[in-house]
Every structure is written in C-alpha cells, then in structure tokens.
Design a protein around this motif. Structure first.
Motif, PDB file in Angstrom:
ATOM      1  N   VAL A 170       4.576   8.904   4.284  1.00 57.95           N
ATOM      2  CA  VAL A 170       3.542   9.889   4.966  1.00 57.95           C
ATOM      3  C   VAL A 170       3.747  11.397   4.945  1.00 57.95           C
ATOM      4  O   VAL A 170       2.958  12.322   4.266  1.00 57.95           O
ATOM      5  CB  VAL A 170       3.869   9.664   6.234  1.00 57.95           C
ATOM      6  N   GLU A 171       5.133  11.874   4.978  1.00 63.98           N
ATOM      7  CA  GLU A 171       5.517  13.350   4.705  1.00 63.98           C
ATOM      8  C   GLU A 171       5.226  13.623   3.458  1.00 63.98           C
ATOM      9  O   GLU A 171       4.764  14.452   3.805  1.00 63.98           O
ATOM     10  CB  GLU A 171       7.170  12.967   5.667  1.00 63.98           C
ATOM     11  N   VAL A 172       4.965  12.904   2.615  1.00 67.12           N
ATOM     12  CA  VAL A 172       5.591  13.958   1.122  1.00 67.12           C
ATOM     13  C   VAL A 172       3.859  13.785   1.280  1.00 67.12           C
ATOM     14  O   VAL A 172       3.189  14.967   0.241  1.00 67.12           O
ATOM     15  CB  VAL A 172       6.202  12.932   0.050  1.00 67.12           C
ATOM     16  N   MET A 173       2.451  13.307   0.958  1.00 69.16           N
ATOM     17  CA  MET A 173       1.463  13.143   1.295  1.00 69.16           C
ATOM     18  C   MET A 173       0.611  14.060   1.619  1.00 69.16           C
ATOM     19  O   MET A 173       0.646  15.513   1.847  1.00 69.16           O
ATOM     20  CB  MET A 173       0.125  11.979   1.998  1.00 69.16           C
ATOM     21  N   ILE A 183       1.247  -1.162  -0.207  1.00 69.24           N
ATOM     22  CA  ILE A 183       0.214  -0.428  -0.361  1.00 69.24           C
ATOM     23  C   ILE A 183       0.981   1.497  -0.234  1.00 69.24           C
ATOM     24  O   ILE A 183       0.310   2.566  -0.657  1.00 69.24           O
ATOM     25  CB  ILE A 183      -0.859  -0.200   1.618  1.00 69.24           C
ATOM     26  N   ALA A 184       1.616   1.127   0.719  1.00 66.85           N
ATOM     27  CA  ALA A 184       2.953   2.382   0.478  1.00 66.85           C
ATOM     28  C   ALA A 184       3.236   2.489  -0.827  1.00 66.85           C
ATOM     29  O   ALA A 184       3.418   3.574  -0.698  1.00 66.85           O
ATOM     30  CB  ALA A 184       3.794   1.808   1.731  1.00 66.85           C
ATOM     31  N   VAL A 185       3.643   1.653  -0.953  1.00 64.46           N
ATOM     32  CA  VAL A 185       4.307   1.578  -2.556  1.00 64.46           C
ATOM     33  C   VAL A 185       3.252   2.449  -3.856  1.00 64.46           C
ATOM     34  O   VAL A 185       3.729   2.611  -4.461  1.00 64.46           O
ATOM     35  CB  VAL A 185       4.813   0.463  -3.279  1.00 64.46           C
ATOM     36  N   LEU A 195       2.251   9.893  -5.113  1.00 62.78           N
ATOM     37  CA  LEU A 195       2.956  11.004  -5.055  1.00 62.78           C
ATOM     38  C   LEU A 195       3.915  11.260  -6.861  1.00 62.78           C
ATOM     39  O   LEU A 195       4.419  11.801  -7.587  1.00 62.78           O
ATOM     40  CB  LEU A 195       3.890  10.367  -3.851  1.00 62.78           C
ATOM     41  N   TYR A 196       4.414  10.303  -7.623  1.00 63.86           N
ATOM     42  CA  TYR A 196       5.618  10.067  -8.515  1.00 63.86           C
ATOM     43  C   TYR A 196       4.695  11.233  -9.108  1.00 63.86           C
ATOM     44  O   TYR A 196       5.229  11.409 -10.325  1.00 63.86           O
ATOM     45  CB  TYR A 196       6.061   8.962  -8.550  1.00 63.86           C
ATOM     46  N   GLN A 197       3.613  10.518  -9.786  1.00 63.15           N
ATOM     47  CA  GLN A 197       2.768  10.938 -10.784  1.00 63.15           C
ATOM     48  C   GLN A 197       2.338  12.762 -10.671  1.00 63.15           C
ATOM     49  O   GLN A 197       2.630  13.458 -11.671  1.00 63.15           O
ATOM     50  CB  GLN A 197       1.350  10.486 -11.513  1.00 63.15           C
ATOM     51  N   HIS A 198       2.148  12.821  -9.450  1.00 65.17           N
ATOM     52  CA  HIS A 198       1.711  14.180  -9.003  1.00 65.17           C
ATOM     53  C   HIS A 198       3.149  15.512  -9.902  1.00 65.17           C
ATOM     54  O   HIS A 198       3.508  16.669  -9.669  1.00 65.17           O
ATOM     55  CB  HIS A 198       1.848  14.391  -8.059  1.00 65.17           C
ATOM     56  N   GLU A 199       4.359  14.617  -9.001  1.00 66.20           N
ATOM     57  CA  GLU A 199       6.132  15.046  -8.704  1.00 66.20           C
ATOM     58  C   GLU A 199       6.188  15.113 -10.219  1.00 66.20           C
ATOM     59  O   GLU A 199       7.223  16.321 -10.901  1.00 66.20           O
ATOM     60  CB  GLU A 199       7.292  14.152  -8.957  1.00 66.20           C
ATOM     61  N   LYS A 200       6.000  14.095 -11.374  1.00 61.14           N
ATOM     62  CA  LYS A 200       5.949  14.016 -12.670  1.00 61.14           C
ATOM     63  C   LYS A 200       5.296  15.643 -13.044  1.00 61.14           C
ATOM     64  O   LYS A 200       5.717  16.287 -14.832  1.00 61.14           O
ATOM     65  CB  LYS A 200       5.746  13.379 -13.282  1.00 61.14           C
ATOM     66  N   ILE A 201       4.338  15.428 -12.631  1.00 59.58           N
ATOM     67  CA  ILE A 201       3.103  17.078 -13.085  1.00 59.58           C
ATOM     68  C   ILE A 201       3.813  18.205 -12.642  1.00 59.58           C
ATOM     69  O   ILE A 201       3.292  19.046 -13.823  1.00 59.58           O
ATOM     70  CB  ILE A 201       2.279  16.878 -12.327  1.00 59.58           C
TER      71      ILE A 201
END
Length: 388
Positions: free
Chosen positions: A248-251, A101-103, A109-115
């Motif tokens: 958790v922190e990046v969310m 689930i963490a993955v 988060l990665y997709q939002h980072e790429k955005i």
C-alpha cells in the motif's frame, strides 16, 4: 452419522447410477457431448450434498472409537456399523484472496522498480539539490521537496528489495533476517502462464478444424488447474508479514513519483510529452541504459491481472464450460505476458516440445559433445533476473 456400511453403499449406488445413465443415454451422449458433462455435474452435486449433510451431523463424544473397539452399550455388532468420517476440508480451498492480491500488486511494483522509476526520481532529487537543473518553484520542484522530506517515514529501497527477494526470489543478497528467497516463483509462474496460453491455443485450433470442439483432448483443464494451484500454494506461506502494508505504501509512492514526473516544469525541462518520456530521457541521459520500459510495464500489468485471477476460487472449478468462461478473463493477459517475457529473454515458449518429428521417438539433446545435432535449433537459456 454415516456408518461404514452406508458409506460403502453410497458410492456403490452412485457408481451404479452413472453406469445406468450412460447406458440409457449412449446414443444421445455421442451426438451431444455436453449432455455428459451436465449429467456428471448433477450426479457429483447429488453426491456432494449427501457428504456435506453427513459432515454436519454431530459426532459422538469419543469420535466413534467405542463402537469400533466394541466397548459399552453402543458397541458395533459388526464392522459395517462403525462410524465412517468423510474427510477434512480440502487444502486448496483454505487460501485468503487478500494475500494473493497483495502479491500481484508487489509484482506490479517490482516491474516498475526494474524499469527505474524510483531511480529517476532520486536522480532528479540529486540534480535539484545541486542546482544542476532549471527547477525552482514550480509544481514539480515543490513535489520533489516534499518527496525528499517524507523519505524518512517510508520503507527504504533496501526494504523493498528484500521484499521482492523474499516473495519472488528476484535479485540477490541475503534478504530480511530469517527469510528465505522464493526461488520457485518464476518457474511456477511461467509454467502456469504457459499452460494457459497452450490451453487457448489448442482451443482455437480445435475450433478451426472441428465442427464441435468439445473434446477434452483439445486443452486439458486439469493441467491448467494443477499448475495454477501449485503457484497459489507456493505464494500462500510467502504472503504473510508486512507485505500488505508495504505494498500500500509503495503504491502510494509510485503514484507520487509519477505526479512529479508528469508535472509541467519537469516535462518542460526534458522536452517530454508525458511522465514515461521523462523516465526514458533520464535513463538514457544519466544512466546510459537500454530501455525496456514497454515490455517491463506490460509484464507488470498483465502479471498482476493473472495473480488477481488466481486469488479467487476460479481455479477450483471443475466444470469445463464454467472453467473456460472464467479462464477467458486472463487468456490475453497470459499471452501478452509471455510475449513480453520472451522478448526480454525471461521466459520461453515450450509448446513445441510436445510435438516430435516423424522420425524421432524422443527429444534429442541440444548438444552432443559440445556440438549441436543437425536439424536442432540452437536455443539460449532464459536470462536470470538481475539484481536491482
């Protein structure tokens, strides 16, 4: 404690039971295929109950070696009286759902980072510090100040990129010291999504052309299960470390970023209606980027749902009705992820390769001496994930 003779006899009796039942119910099984599945489940459950009961029985101190070697008063008189063990715990049942689930959250988060969400906030910080935008004391301006002050306490962008590299193999660079990029993730994830979409495509076709679409040839659950287990096992050893805390922190960081972007003074500054409009306006105005907001965001949402489903034990179900019911939860998510990835050149549909023209017995190469054979469409390889 089962002996070798009991062990052999058990499986012989189970085989005889299956043979007898199928002979007596042959006519009913033809008209009602679901009856066969029900009988198979009941016999399998009966066998498993016997195996589980035997596994719980206490083992001798020497594990049965004295019987086998013929030493001491408990020595076996013949080979059939020696102790037989049923096996060990299955490998695929030893995965903790929390890590998978963490993955899924990290993929989101990665997709939002790429955005470019975090790049947009950093750009707003630069403009705010330089006094180049008309922000002063509004909620957005104050949130930008707090965002800047808290930066020293957070994981850095380099930490995030290193985590994406280690877990998904996306981007470039060395990554964290001692880690290896997971170069197999995208291939395995795309393969699993492909198999899910093909399964439901075959199922829909079966429902249309057949009165009773209950035939294993229309959608194999074994293929879907195997592709899902391969992906889950790939992520098993890459989800340790600080991943749980980092996500958790990046969310929380993502939520804070959208609170800034959705503040009234920031939206008014760019004439935007919502936070996503602010993101796109900044990306166009200051970064001159081609917008991929919609497909990337949907890839993040649907990809996370697929990985969340994979974190549970649904993939281990062997009963067709039960497996299909559980798989239905991610059927549309898988189709949407594949469509979004295909639009961006990050994946391709491979179902067409299963069907060949009537005059061909094997797939033709795409290019022969630099030229494309007639009748074969030109295809491009999926684009690689570029560095952040």
């Amino acid at each position: 404690m089962a002996t070798e003779q009991d062990y052999q006899g058990l499986y012989d009796r189970i085989a005889a039971l299956r043979d007898t039942v199928t002979k007596r119910l042959a006519s009913e099984l033809i008209s009602n295929p679901q009856l066969g599945d029900s009988l198979t489940q009941q016999i399998d459950a009966l066998l498993q109950s016997v195996v589980d009961a035997d596994a719980k029985a206490p083992a001798p101190a020497d594990g049965g070696l004295a019987e086998l070697a013929g030493i001491g008063p408990q020595a076996a008189r013949n080979f059939g009286q020696t102790r037989m063990t049923p096996g060990v715990e299955p490998y695929d049942e030893t995965i903790t759902s929390e890590r998978i689930i963490a993955v899924g959250d990290m993929y989101y988060l990665y997709q939002h980072e790429k955005i470019g969400v975090f790049r947009v906030v950093r750009k707003l910080q630069e403009l705010f510090k330089a006094g180049a935008v008309r922000l002063s004391s509004g909620p957005g301006a104050y949130a930008l100040y707090q965002f800047d002050r808290r930066e020293v306490l957070r994981y850095t962008q380099r930490d995030r990129i290193g985590a994406y590299r280690r877990i998904f193999g996306y981007g470039s660079g060395p990554g964290p010291t001692g880690s290896r990029p997971n170069v197999d993730f995208h291939k395995l994830f795309s393969h699993f999504v492909h198999q899910v979409t093909l399964f439901w495509r075959d199922k829909r076709i079966s429902d249309v052309i057949r009165e009773r679409a209950y035939d294993p040839s229309f959608g194999s659950i074994a293929i879907v299960r195997r592709s899902g287990l391969d992906l889950r096992n790939n992520l098993k050893w890459l989800s340790f470390g600080h991943l749980n805390v980092l996500r958790v922190e990046v969310m929380q960081l993502l939520e804070e970023a959208f609170r800034i972007l959705n503040s009234d003074d920031v939206k008014r500054l760019f004439g935007a209606d919502n936070a996503w409009d602010v993101v796109e306006e900044v990306l166009i105005r200051y970064f001159n980027e081609r917008l991929v907001t919609s497909p990337r965001q949907r890839m993040g949402v649907t990809g996370r749902e697929v990985l969340r489903w994979l974190a549970q034990d649904h993939i281990l179900k062997t009963s067709r009705p039960e497996f299909e019911t559980l798989l239905l939860e991610i059927a549309e998510y898988a189709e949407e992820w594949l469509t979004s990835a295909q639009a961006m050149g990050l994946a391709a549909r491979t179902g067409e390769a299963r069907v060949l023209p009537w005059d061909r017995t094997s797939p033709a190469p795409l290019r022969v001496v630099g030229r494309t054979p007639p009748g074969v469409p030109v295809t491009r390889a999926p684009a690689r994930e570029m560095e952040l």
